[in-house]
Design an enzyme around this catalytic site. Structure first.
Site: not given
Length: 481
Positions: A33, A74, A218
């Site tokens: 990955r 974030r 995901k």
């Protein structure tokens, strides 16, 4: 014993030398990955070159998965790098703030004030810090600290229960898709998709760049759970991304969701990866906790195609040992599993000849006490269908196409074999296939093996033939056409 569950390992500072990559592949890595949340294109290119060099040296195929960053929401930075928040403190998330302090901090996602309202609950740093929204004033979100702690630069923000509107594919992701396609990766994982549209868009962007990478969704948002079936239909596979998912839905809900996602993906002939903190303690320790061993084993018993290592191999002290440990746990769990093939097959309807041949081959091998199933494939579809059944026997997938070979490294129970020059006739193909599986050492003379292929050799989608053979004997019995 062959291990059927595949291992995905993330490359990073601890695992980017040729020697370490080779040792990790020898220890059991099937898929590497590349985490596009970190590094620049040159870093990813260098790692891809190292992996492909190791594949050539070791003679073992390995798939490459590019994992897009997605809209990771974030906070900004603090003037002193971190602050300590105490329960009851008032704290402001300010879209206009440049450097934060004990009272406020900036946001990288400027639209966040429009996505929340009074009473919303925000979870920072993977849920370690919890803020209750008091009110919104312009670009400021005024909150009260419920659970405090040390908050440092650039920590992630989730909203409890979901509802953030950030698009799944950012400008960075679109640029990273171009990089991933240029590197000819096998899989591209899309972070934080909200629905099928995000996955269709990712596929269109990949194809527009001339890529053939398969897409992995995901599942990290509440909205994605609600749209799970549509997302599965729009993707080639799922990743049970338990980190952000647990923050949004609550950690207690994740185990049942994991089982549901694995079952749903397999039922729709799609791949599934189980990820996040599977052997987290091995970042710093040479052995896992007993709970981590059970976690990996349960994912295997649930039927996952692959289990994934993140920081354990990217930045941990024991990347090779972690892979070897995970391989050992997967193998032990598989040996305790029971084949449930009849339950899988009965009451299924097939619209394609090649799919029905794939299922019939596995069913026949199971009931004849066969030792393996061997599929000659141009596209990888027949081995994928075979791998959706819980047959507990190896599926050898033989192809002359390198891109198909590496993609099949993700399929549970499928062991790809490269045939550099595909024979021109069916008889030559069967002879070559028999020699190849004998060379693996898992099949011996007089074992029953079921072969599938097409009367028109080297034709994608042409599987229409099933043959039962005793290895080493000249005669073969045709079973279906």
């Amino acid at each position: 014993m062959l291990r059927h569950t595949k291992i995905v390992a993330t490359l990073g500072p601890a695992s980017s030398t040729p020697e370490t990559v080779e040792r990790m592949i020898q220890a059991g890595v099937d898929v590497v990955r590349l985490n596009f949340s970190h590094g620049v294109p040159e870093d990813h290119q260098r790692r891809v070159e190292i992996v492909r060099s190791a594949m050539a040296k070791l003679g073992r195929p390995v798939a490459i998965l590019a994992d897009l960053q997605g809209p990771k929401i974030r906070i900004g930075k603090f003037s002193q790098d971190s602050v300590k928040l105490t329960p009851g403190d008032r704290f402001i998330l300010d879209a206009d703030c440049v450097l934060g302090d004990e009272t406020r901090v900036g946001l990288d996602y400027k639209a966040l004030p429009g996505d929340v309202e009074t009473g919303a609950v925000l979870l920072l740093d993977d849920g370690r810090i919890i803020l209750d929204v008091e009110f919104i004033r312009g670009n400021e979100i005024h909150t009260v600290v419920r659970h405090g702690g040390v908050l440092s630069n650039n920590k992630g923000i989730n909203r409890q229960g979901g509802g953030l509107s950030a698009p799944a594919l950012t400008a960075k992701d679109i640029a990273d898709i171009r990089t991933a396609v240029a590197l000819q990766v096998d899989y591209i994982a899309v972070s934080f998709p909200r629905g099928a549209e995000d996955m269709y868009m990712a596929r269109q962007l990949i194809r527009a760049q001339g890529g053939d990478a398969l897409t992995i969704a995901k599942i990290e948002r509440v909205e994605a759970v609600a749209a799970l079936n549509e997302i599965i239909d729009a993707s080639d596979g799922l990743m049970v991304a338990r980190g952000d998912l647990a923050v949004e839905v609550g950690d207690a809900a994740v185990p049942a969701l994991q089982k549901r996602m694995i079952a749903s993906a397999r039922a729709k002939n799609k791949l599934v990866i189980t990820a996040t903190q599977m052997m987290e303690s091995m970042i710093h320790a040479p052995i896992p906790t007993r709970a981590e061993v059970s976690d990996v084993a349960n994912a295997v018993l649930d039927g996952t195609d692959a289990v994934m290592l993140s920081a354990e191999t990217a930045s941990g002290h024991y990347p090779v040992e972690t892979v070897a440990t995970m391989a050992r746990v997967c193998l032990a769990a598989e040996q305790s599993a029971e084949a449930t093939l009849d339950r899988d097959v009965f009451n299924r309807l097939f619209s394609r000849i090649d799919e029905s041949i794939a299922i019939a081959a596995v069913w026949t091998a199971h009931h004849m006490n066969g030792k393996a199933v061997t599929a000659f494939t141009e596209s990888g579809s027949t081995p994928l269908w075979m791998s959706r059944l819980n047959c507990c026997m190896p599926i050898y997938a033989m192809t002359a196409i390198s891109g198909v070979l590496t993609k099949m490294c993700m399929y549970r129970g499928v062991h790809p074999i490269f045939m550099p020059q595909a024979p021109a006739t069916l008889d030559e193909l069967l002879k070559a296939g028999e020699a190849a599986i004998l060379a693996t050492g898992t099949v011996k003379k007089d074992d029953v093996v079921v072969f599938t292929g097409g009367e028109q050799v080297n034709t994608a989608g042409g599987t229409n033939l099933l043959k039962i053979k005793r290895v080493g004997q000249m005669q073969s019995a045709p079973a279906a056409a």
